[in-house]
Write an enzyme that holds these catalytic residues in place. Structure first.
Site, PDB file in Angstrom:
ATOM      1  N   ASP A   1     -23.916  22.479 -54.021  1.00  0.00           N
ATOM      2  CA  ASP A   1     -24.574  21.218 -54.289  1.00  0.00           C
ATOM      3  C   ASP A   1     -26.120  21.567 -54.213  1.00  0.00           C
ATOM      4  OD1 ASP A   1     -25.351  18.616 -54.921  1.00  0.00           O
ATOM      5  OD2 ASP A   1     -24.241  17.895 -52.967  1.00  0.00           O
TER       6      ASP A   1
ATOM      7  N   GLY B   1     -25.120  17.599 -63.843  1.00  0.00           N
ATOM      8  CA  GLY B   1     -25.079  17.717 -65.351  1.00  0.00           C
ATOM      9  C   GLY B   1     -26.527  18.160 -65.749  1.00  0.00           C
TER      10      GLY B   1
ATOM     11  N   ASP C   1     -23.738  10.905 -58.689  1.00  0.00           N
ATOM     12  CA  ASP C   1     -22.480  10.583 -57.791  1.00  0.00           C
ATOM     13  C   ASP C   1     -21.938   9.587 -58.521  1.00  0.00           C
ATOM     14  OD1 ASP C   1     -23.523  12.826 -56.422  1.00  0.00           O
ATOM     15  OD2 ASP C   1     -23.591  11.275 -54.558  1.00  0.00           O
TER      16      ASP C   1
HETATM   17  C1  GAL Z   1     -24.111  14.864 -53.197  1.00  0.00           C
HETATM   18  C2  GAL Z   1     -22.988  15.038 -54.072  1.00  0.00           C
HETATM   19  C3  GAL Z   1     -21.819  14.346 -53.445  1.00  0.00           C
HETATM   20  C4  GAL Z   1     -21.457  14.887 -52.025  1.00  0.00           C
HETATM   21  C5  GAL Z   1     -22.893  14.723 -51.193  1.00  0.00           C
HETATM   22  C6  GAL Z   1     -22.614  15.170 -49.752  1.00  0.00           C
HETATM   23  O1  GAL Z   1     -25.295  15.462 -53.648  1.00  0.00           O
HETATM   24  O2  GAL Z   1     -23.166  14.632 -55.398  1.00  0.00           O
HETATM   25  O3  GAL Z   1     -20.518  14.536 -54.281  1.00  0.00           O
HETATM   26  O4  GAL Z   1     -21.168  16.258 -52.070  1.00  0.00           O
HETATM   27  O5  GAL Z   1     -23.970  15.097 -51.821  1.00  0.00           O
HETATM   28  O6  GAL Z   1     -23.944  14.886 -49.093  1.00  0.00           O
END
Ligand code: GAL
Length: 462
Positions: A190, A263, A284
């Protein structure tokens, strides 16, 4: 030693550049052969086979591994959508148990993915330790595997995750090795705080750096930057994903690589090149019909970028999380099937209603999602909030979904010509589990509010 006498010579005529095409015309123009006709045929065949082999080796380096890892979209469960950071070894074990007892494993769900929230501190040797509610990750991985399931974990290319915990920046090899030693089969990576590094290293306006780790802050900074800075920042991001992909390869353990960078920079155009097996196509998701559909329908036009081993990822399912009606949940699940999206359940599997379970285990819809042709579907046509999508399937069948985005039941008409279908079709309704019979030209059906009718069309009765 005998010298084999050959009656012909094979001369290269130029350079053969690495290419994804094994087009025989290109190979034939690369070599010039002079010899009797029959031998020519054999030599040509051998040369073709040899050069095809070289090309294949090159191709398989980049996509072969991907193909083997995720020939169809990964299926499983993730901690994130329902439990967020409130996770523990005990919770993950209970969810793995429920994956089995609910029949979901049987239906194809394999990965048990721990998302953000497991990471603790790094020690003086740089070793990343889990928080205390995960006392032994290797033992947890063994438990998951003992159930016939696979183990997924989460990190990121930045120094910190989005929640401010430790991520893998500067520790890629060390972390990858540790993950492999725990038996990890899937890594979600991430972007989060790596955006700050992108801002700093691309020479973007440092004034904004404080907020650069957030989606809004990063976008605001980049919107004001000239093209070359944006390009540099994108290249830095690509290199960071490639770096972890290579670290994973070096572990020797097959690990699905799930890219999460919302994306940015049209990731679908280059995700495969940096080793991604799937990549998020948006920010998200949340438990809201409008958001779910906006993300899924937002993948219109991206079908060409998905295929066996490399999938567009509209995020974790929201089915069963409580804020969507059963019809809205069926729309979520159907759209993900048409999109050849990873099917990661995101609900509490230990406490789901029979209806949620029946949606998540609908074998006929899952068969569309897991279709071996691996072609993502796309929008065929739309009439305002009424959307008709179709997906070609192996063997010539086509899956069709009619989504009613209106808050009341609405009649919708499927026009076979508009999805490129010639002649009549034999249809099966994949939610009613009923044969619809022959369709000639058009099929009109009542679609529930915010709901879906999903059909599988065949040329002949089965
Ligand atoms: C976001 C991600 C989510 C989840 C979250 C966890 O950046 O898009 O799917 O992984 O972090 O903190």
């Amino acid at each position: 030693m005998h010298k084999v006498k050959t009656a012909c010579s094979v001369e290269p005529q130029g350079e053969l550049h690495g290419s994804y095409s094994s087009d025989s015309r290109k190979l034939n123009s690369y070599i010039s052969i002079s010899c009797p006709a029959r031998i020519q045929m054999v030599v040509l065949f051998l040369a073709f086979a040899g050069l095809t082999g070289i090309l294949h080796a090159q191709i398989s380096k980049s996509i072969g591994q991907a193909d083997r890892l995720a020939p169809t979209p990964p299926m499983g469960w993730s901690t994130w959508n329902h439990f967020h950071h409130d996770i523990s070894d005990a919770l993950v074990r209970a969810q793995a148990d429920a994956l089995v007892s609910s029949g979901m494993r049987e239906a194809g769900y394999a990965y048990v993915n721990i998302d953000g929230g497991w990471e603790g501190e790094r020690d003086s040797a740089g070793v990343l330790h889990p928080i205390s509610s995960f006392p032994d990750m290797k033992a947890l991985g063994d438990y998951i595997h003992s159930k016939g399931l696979k183990f997924g974990l989460y990190s990121g290319p930045g120094p910190k995750t989005c929640a401010g915990a430790e991520a893998s920046y500067g520790h890629e090899d060390q972390d990858a090795k540790m993950f492999a030693s725990w038996g990890v089969d899937y890594l979600k990576y991430d972007l989060c705080s790596f955006r700050e590094i992108m801002v700093q290293q691309s020479g973007a306006n440092a004034k904004g750096t404080a907020q650069a780790g957030t989606e809004l802050g990063f976008s605001e900074i980049m919107e004001q930057e000239p093209d070359e800075v944006v390009k540099k920042s994108d290249a830095i991001m690509r290199a960071a994903y490639k770096k972890m992909h290579e670290a994973l390869l070096r572990t020797g353990r097959p690990i699905v690589f799930s890219m999460c960078q919302y994306g940015y920079a049209k990731v679908w155009e280059w995700g495969l090149q940096v080793g991604g097996n799937l990549w998020r196509t948006s920010g998200d998701i949340n438990d809201n019909y409008a958001r779910v559909m906006a993300i899924g329908l937002g993948e219109a036009g991206l079908a060409a970028y998905a295929g066996p081993g490399h999938w567009n990822d509209p995020d974790i399912l929201e089915v069963g999380n409580g804020k969507m009606t059963p019809d809205e949940s069926r729309s979520n699940f159907s759209l993900w099937a048409i999109l050849a999206a990873p099917l990661l359940a995101g609900n509490d599997l230990a406490h789901m209603t029979p209806e949620t379970k029946s949606i998540l285990t609908n074998k006929e819809v899952i068969a569309v999602n897991q279709d071996t042709l691996g072609k993502e579907g796309d929008r065929a046509y739309e009439v305002g909030p009424l959307e008709v999508w179709s997906r070609p399937l192996a063997g010539g069948d086509v899956a069709v979904a009619l989504f009613n985005g209106i808050r009341s039941p609405t009649e919708m008409t499927l026009k076979l010509s508009a999805i490129g279908w010639h002649g009549s079709a034999v249809a099966r309704d994949l939610w009613a589990h009923k044969d619809v019979g022959a369709i000639n030209g058009e099929y009109t059906v009542m679609v529930p509010a915010h709901g879906v009718v999903m059909l599988r069309l065949s040329h002949h009765a089965k």
